[in-house]
Design a protein around this motif. Structure first.
Motif, PDB file in Angstrom:
ATOM      1  N   GLU A  75     -13.460 -22.721  16.315  1.00  0.00           N
ATOM      2  CA  GLU A  75     -12.557 -22.708  15.044  1.00  0.00           C
ATOM      3  C   GLU A  75     -11.237 -23.728  15.746  1.00  0.00           C
ATOM      4  O   GLU A  75     -10.896 -23.024  15.949  1.00  0.00           O
ATOM      5  CB  GLU A  75     -12.684 -22.190  14.022  1.00  0.00           C
ATOM      6  CG  GLU A  75     -13.514 -21.806  12.487  1.00  0.00           C
ATOM      7  CD  GLU A  75     -12.878 -21.194  11.354  1.00  0.00           C
ATOM      8  OE1 GLU A  75     -11.782 -21.016  11.246  1.00  0.00           O
ATOM      9  OE2 GLU A  75     -13.613 -20.802  10.634  1.00  0.00           O
ATOM     10  N   PHE A 128      -7.485 -24.755  14.168  1.00  0.00           N
ATOM     11  CA  PHE A 128      -7.056 -25.445  12.469  1.00  0.00           C
ATOM     12  C   PHE A 128      -8.069 -25.357  10.829  1.00  0.00           C
ATOM     13  O   PHE A 128      -8.304 -25.837  10.322  1.00  0.00           O
ATOM     14  CB  PHE A 128      -6.638 -27.056  12.542  1.00  0.00           C
ATOM     15  CG  PHE A 128      -5.630 -27.570  11.384  1.00  0.00           C
ATOM     16  CD1 PHE A 128      -4.655 -27.569  13.210  1.00  0.00           C
ATOM     17  CD2 PHE A 128      -4.749 -27.755  10.568  1.00  0.00           C
ATOM     18  CE1 PHE A 128      -2.673 -27.574  12.639  1.00  0.00           C
ATOM     19  CE2 PHE A 128      -3.620 -28.122  10.958  1.00  0.00           C
ATOM     20  CZ  PHE A 128      -2.488 -27.700  11.379  1.00  0.00           C
ATOM     21  N   HIS A 149     -11.460 -25.157  10.665  1.00  0.00           N
ATOM     22  CA  HIS A 149     -12.256 -26.330  11.181  1.00  0.00           C
ATOM     23  C   HIS A 149     -13.356 -25.725  12.248  1.00  0.00           C
ATOM     24  O   HIS A 149     -12.675 -26.104  12.929  1.00  0.00           O
ATOM     25  CB  HIS A 149     -11.824 -27.769  11.136  1.00  0.00           C
ATOM     26  CG  HIS A 149     -12.605 -28.591  10.810  1.00  0.00           C
ATOM     27  ND1 HIS A 149     -13.263 -28.911   9.713  1.00  0.00           N
ATOM     28  CD2 HIS A 149     -13.535 -29.478  11.834  1.00  0.00           C
ATOM     29  CE1 HIS A 149     -14.101 -29.932   9.261  1.00  0.00           C
ATOM     30  NE2 HIS A 149     -15.138 -30.142  10.920  1.00  0.00           N
ATOM     31  N   GLU A 161      -2.214 -26.015  17.896  1.00  0.00           N
ATOM     32  CA  GLU A 161      -2.254 -26.175  16.485  1.00  0.00           C
ATOM     33  C   GLU A 161      -0.526 -26.584  16.525  1.00  0.00           C
ATOM     34  O   GLU A 161      -0.559 -27.294  15.535  1.00  0.00           O
ATOM     35  CB  GLU A 161      -2.713 -24.911  15.662  1.00  0.00           C
ATOM     36  CG  GLU A 161      -3.586 -24.053  15.834  1.00  0.00           C
ATOM     37  CD  GLU A 161      -4.171 -23.443  14.487  1.00  0.00           C
ATOM     38  OE1 GLU A 161      -5.802 -23.278  14.350  1.00  0.00           O
ATOM     39  OE2 GLU A 161      -3.129 -23.042  14.473  1.00  0.00           O
ATOM     40  N   VAL A 217      -0.444 -30.398  16.873  1.00  0.00           N
ATOM     41  CA  VAL A 217      -0.804 -31.137  15.538  1.00  0.00           C
ATOM     42  C   VAL A 217       0.420 -30.834  13.989  1.00  0.00           C
ATOM     43  O   VAL A 217       0.809 -31.981  13.952  1.00  0.00           O
ATOM     44  CB  VAL A 217      -2.467 -29.570  15.527  1.00  0.00           C
ATOM     45  CG1 VAL A 217      -2.892 -30.599  14.396  1.00  0.00           C
ATOM     46  CG2 VAL A 217      -3.204 -30.714  16.545  1.00  0.00           C
ATOM     47  N   GLU A 218       0.436 -29.735  14.105  1.00  0.00           N
ATOM     48  CA  GLU A 218       1.227 -29.813  13.054  1.00  0.00           C
ATOM     49  C   GLU A 218       2.844 -30.172  13.473  1.00  0.00           C
ATOM     50  O   GLU A 218       2.903 -30.870  12.506  1.00  0.00           O
ATOM     51  CB  GLU A 218       2.174 -28.152  12.668  1.00  0.00           C
ATOM     52  CG  GLU A 218       1.194 -27.395  12.772  1.00  0.00           C
ATOM     53  CD  GLU A 218       1.170 -25.852  12.935  1.00  0.00           C
ATOM     54  OE1 GLU A 218       1.467 -25.592  13.508  1.00  0.00           O
ATOM     55  OE2 GLU A 218       0.345 -25.080  11.683  1.00  0.00           O
ATOM     56  N   ILE A 250     -10.568 -32.276  18.694  1.00  0.00           N
ATOM     57  CA  ILE A 250     -10.094 -31.888  17.960  1.00  0.00           C
ATOM     58  C   ILE A 250      -8.060 -31.676  17.165  1.00  0.00           C
ATOM     59  O   ILE A 250      -8.500 -32.373  16.046  1.00  0.00           O
ATOM     60  CB  ILE A 250      -9.545 -29.642  18.413  1.00  0.00           C
ATOM     61  CG1 ILE A 250      -8.878 -29.999  19.850  1.00  0.00           C
ATOM     62  CG2 ILE A 250     -10.879 -29.614  18.690  1.00  0.00           C
ATOM     63  CD1 ILE A 250      -8.043 -27.909  20.129  1.00  0.00           C
ATOM     64  N   ASN A 258      -9.546 -35.451  15.897  1.00  0.00           N
ATOM     65  CA  ASN A 258      -9.920 -35.165  14.100  1.00  0.00           C
ATOM     66  C   ASN A 258      -9.205 -34.689  13.496  1.00  0.00           C
ATOM     67  O   ASN A 258      -9.243 -35.210  11.883  1.00  0.00           O
ATOM     68  CB  ASN A 258     -11.350 -34.313  14.993  1.00  0.00           C
ATOM     69  CG  ASN A 258     -12.274 -34.121  14.464  1.00  0.00           C
ATOM     70  OD1 ASN A 258     -12.407 -33.953  13.148  1.00  0.00           O
ATOM     71  ND2 ASN A 258     -13.312 -35.078  14.245  1.00  0.00           N
ATOM     72  N   THR A 259      -7.980 -33.817  13.398  1.00  0.00           N
ATOM     73  CA  THR A 259      -8.167 -33.009  13.127  1.00  0.00           C
ATOM     74  C   THR A 259      -6.551 -34.252  12.069  1.00  0.00           C
ATOM     75  O   THR A 259      -6.274 -33.921  10.406  1.00  0.00           O
ATOM     76  CB  THR A 259      -7.557 -31.231  13.082  1.00  0.00           C
ATOM     77  OG1 THR A 259      -8.390 -30.740  13.946  1.00  0.00           O
ATOM     78  CG2 THR A 259      -6.144 -31.096  12.531  1.00  0.00           C
ATOM     79  N   ARG A 281      -8.259 -35.991   9.869  1.00  0.00           N
ATOM     80  CA  ARG A 281      -8.384 -35.992   8.320  1.00  0.00           C
ATOM     81  C   ARG A 281      -7.515 -35.020   8.007  1.00  0.00           C
ATOM     82  O   ARG A 281      -7.563 -35.213   6.283  1.00  0.00           O
ATOM     83  CB  ARG A 281      -9.278 -34.764   9.083  1.00  0.00           C
ATOM     84  CG  ARG A 281      -9.029 -33.103   8.687  1.00  0.00           C
ATOM     85  CD  ARG A 281      -9.787 -32.129   8.736  1.00  0.00           C
ATOM     86  NE  ARG A 281     -11.047 -32.038   9.504  1.00  0.00           N
ATOM     87  CZ  ARG A 281     -12.248 -31.898   9.319  1.00  0.00           C
ATOM     88  NH1 ARG A 281     -12.686 -32.173   8.197  1.00  0.00           N
ATOM     89  NH2 ARG A 281     -13.344 -32.825  10.855  1.00  0.00           N
ATOM     90  N   LYS A 282      -6.308 -34.932   8.209  1.00  0.00           N
ATOM     91  CA  LYS A 282      -4.813 -33.734   7.321  1.00  0.00           C
ATOM     92  C   LYS A 282      -4.423 -34.834   7.392  1.00  0.00           C
ATOM     93  O   LYS A 282      -3.427 -35.395   6.192  1.00  0.00           O
ATOM     94  CB  LYS A 282      -4.169 -33.251   8.223  1.00  0.00           C
ATOM     95  CG  LYS A 282      -4.632 -31.532   8.514  1.00  0.00           C
ATOM     96  CD  LYS A 282      -5.472 -30.795   7.518  1.00  0.00           C
ATOM     97  CE  LYS A 282      -5.990 -30.089   7.821  1.00  0.00           C
ATOM     98  NZ  LYS A 282      -5.804 -28.774   6.804  1.00  0.00           N
ATOM     99  N   ASN A 285     -18.070 -34.845  16.817  1.00  0.00           N
ATOM    100  CA  ASN A 285     -17.409 -34.012  16.075  1.00  0.00           C
ATOM    101  C   ASN A 285     -16.647 -34.984  14.662  1.00  0.00           C
ATOM    102  O   ASN A 285     -16.446 -35.098  13.846  1.00  0.00           O
ATOM    103  CB  ASN A 285     -16.204 -33.467  16.959  1.00  0.00           C
ATOM    104  CG  ASN A 285     -16.224 -32.081  17.459  1.00  0.00           C
ATOM    105  OD1 ASN A 285     -17.079 -31.082  16.616  1.00  0.00           O
ATOM    106  ND2 ASN A 285     -16.113 -31.366  18.655  1.00  0.00           N
TER     107      ASN A 285
END
Ligand code: GLN
Length: 270
Positions: free
Chosen positions: A64, A66, A68, A84, A87-88, A112, A115-116, A119-120, A141
């Motif tokens: 996993e 985030f 996901h 993370e 990404v944040e 990741i 993708n994240t 997605r966000k 993915n």
């Protein structure tokens, strides 16, 4: 695993649910469930693999990030919670800047980050990696309907195969940064099972980042951002200086453990 090298109950449940294609709750609810001989053999074999130190994520094929689940295999790093922060930060920058559209995830691995962020934030992301087997994992993915159609994949050594003249509003990078001398100190499961190509960055860990920064001026959009994950305050200072030397305004972010983790450059030079 426990200190004595035994699998924990949770690890056993994770492996059993994977082999039987069941949720862990279902495995726990029926401890006396009957299973076929081949499933039982497969489970025993995977338990034995875990006992050799092979990371659970490589055995179950999933980790996993985030909140996901992502597919992983031995060709990609196992997603780490440290990432993370990057990404944040990316999401918070994109959130206030709707005109920033073009994003690249350099050294995507399992994908990741790209993708994240896709997605966000609703953006499209170009996911780049030098390793073809790693890109296959990222592509797998990327088949998720939440992002499919918005991720593109390119096999390239940094920007080498990226179109000449292509400029990006945001460049995300979790490139290899482990200094050679620290390899021996890494945990055994990392050293023995994770891809060294994705980890090792030469004597001070920044060899790959140095080549990356050299190519940046040709690929950054004015006012764009570059976000890089690193592993120490020293690396944050060194990479910060490199980015400043090519024309970035630099800030740094710590991870939850209070360690310098992300160097952010705002491109103001072109
Ligand atoms: N954080 C990883 C580790 O210490 C390194 C990741 C990287 O080199 N990009 O294992």
């Amino acid at each position: 695993m426990t200190k004595g090298g035994e699998l924990t109950g949770l690890e056993k449940v994770a492996i059993i649910s994977r082999v039987l294609s069941l949720r862990s709750e279902a495995v726990l609810a029926h401890p006396d469930r009957e299973m076929g001989e081949s499933a039982a053999r497969r489970i025993k074999d995977l338990f034995a693999q875990r006992e050799t130190g092979k990371p659970l994520a490589y055995i179950t094929g999933e980790k996993e990030f985030f909140s996901h689940p992502f597919a992983v295999d031995g060709n990609v790093l196992i997603p780490r919670p440290d990432t993370e922060v990057l990404v944040e930060e990316a999401l918070s920058i994109l959130g206030g800047r709707p005109l920033m559209r073009s994003v690249v995830d350099m050294g995507t691995g399992s994908g990741i980050i790209g993708n994240t962020v896709a997605r966000k934030s609703g953006r499209s992301v170009l996911c780049v990696d030098v390793s073809t087997p790693a890109l296959s994992v990222a592509q797998k993915n990327g088949r998720d309907p939440a992002v499919s159609g918005r991720l593109t994949f390119l096999c390239s050594d940094l920007f080498y195969a990226v179109k000449k003249g292509a400029r990006f509003d945001m460049v995300l990078a979790n490139l290899p940064y482990v200094p050679e001398g620290e390899w021996e100190d890494l945990m055994k499961d990392v050293k023995e099972f994770e891809p060294a190509l994705a980890l090792l960055g030469g004597a001070d860990g920044l060899d790959v980042y140095r080549s990356f920064v050299r190519a940046l001026p040709d690929h950054m959009e004015e006012g764009g951002y570059v976000l890089c994950e690193i592993g120490s305050a020293r690396q944050a200072d060194m990479l910060g200086e490199l980015l400043a030397s090519v024309g970035c305004m630099v800030t740094k972010k710590k991870d939850l453990a209070g360690k310098e983790r992300v160097v952010i450059g705002k491109w103001i030079n072109s």
